[in-house]
Enzyme design. Structure first.
Site, short mmCIF file in Angstrom:
data_model
loop_
_atom_site.label_atom_id
_atom_site.label_comp_id
_atom_site.label_asym_id
_atom_site.label_seq_id
_atom_site.Cartn_x
_atom_site.Cartn_y
_atom_site.Cartn_z
CE LYS A 1 -2.18 -0.76 3.87
NZ LYS A 1 -1.53 -1.91 4.16
NE ARG B 1 -3.49 0.20 9.98
CZ ARG B 1 -2.11 -0.13 10.35
NH1 ARG B 1 -1.95 -0.67 11.49
NH2 ARG B 1 -1.05 0.43 9.55
NE ARG C 1 9.73 -3.98 5.58
CZ ARG C 1 8.31 -3.56 5.72
NH1 ARG C 1 7.70 -3.30 4.44
NH2 ARG C 1 7.47 -3.69 6.65
NE ARG D 1 9.03 -1.03 10.41
CZ ARG D 1 7.95 -0.48 9.87
NH1 ARG D 1 8.21 0.21 8.68
NH2 ARG D 1 6.84 -0.88 10.31
NE ARG E 1 2.45 -5.08 10.92
CZ ARG E 1 3.54 -5.00 9.93
NH1 ARG E 1 4.62 -5.31 10.11
NH2 ARG E 1 3.05 -4.02 9.01
#
Length: 217
Positions: A13, A86, A125, A158, A169
């Site tokens: 997104k 959300r 990532r 992260r 999540r």
């Protein structure tokens, strides 16, 4: 043009929001970026939001809505909302805010991606804290494992990108955010986009889905 972008973590997104914002000349308002900006400035709001984000939980509605409303106040030519709303409660709050100013949403893009692909994208990532270059250990690995190709700095993950948090999540998304698809579909705003592909492919699909709104920009 006033847009909302929905989709699970890892659907891209943020990347697509930036591309569409540049294409249409409207601001990209990302709730996650706003929270991290507040944290960098040392505000209480930023610290509260970060604690929830690191656990993979949703930031409370009152915190999120307050932050986004401030962002919207600066977007008089339209906007792209990424990461908000959300929940149904947030969507209803946004709807009231926009309709109260006579500026309702034009469309909602929902990026569709399966869970395992999302996990592979996010948990793999890695970011260079020095130059901000990003990599993926499976999809786009650096030539030297664990080292940035640009500056040689050690890459980091992260806190909210580890696999356990990513799966949490995704669960939160299914429980709280996915119902928004029905909410916006009932209002005739929803446009689904296949997010499994290259960035250019997904951008092309997004522009095609928004073709009838181009005259608004």
């Amino acid at each position: 043009m006033r847009l909302v972008l929905l989709g699970p973590p890892g659907a891209g997104k943020g990347t697509q929001a930036k591309r569409l914002a540049e294409r249409y000349g409207i601001p990209h308002i990302a709730s996650g970026d706003l929270f991290r900006e507040d944290l960098a400035k040392g505000t209480d709001l930023g610290r509260v939001a970060k604690a929830f984000m690191d656990r993979g939980d949703l930031v409370p509605d009152d915190v999120t809505v307050a932050m986004v409303v401030v962002g919207l106040s600066k977007a008089d030519r339209g906007f792209i909302l990424d990461g908000f709303p959300r929940t149904i409660a947030q969507a209803e709050a946004l709807e009231r805010e926009l309709e109260g100013h006579g500026t309702p949403l034009d469309a909602v893009l929902a990026f569709v991606l399966d869970d395992e692909t999302a996990v592979k994208r996010i948990a793999g990532r890695r970011t260079c804290p020095n130059c901000q270059r990003t990599y993926n250990v499976e999809l786009n690995p650096p030539r030297v494992p664990g080292r940035c190709e640009v500056c040689g700095h050690e890459l980091v993950q992260r806190a909210d990108d580890n696999e356990a948090t990513v799966r949490r999540r995704l669960e939160v998304y299914q429980e709280s955010t996915a119902p928004l698809l029905k909410f916006y579909s009932e209002r005739g705003l929803l446009r689904e986009i296949d997010a499994d592909g290259t960035e250019d492919e997904v951008t092309r699909r997004s522009l095609e889905a928004l073709g009838d709104l181009s005259e608004k920009t």
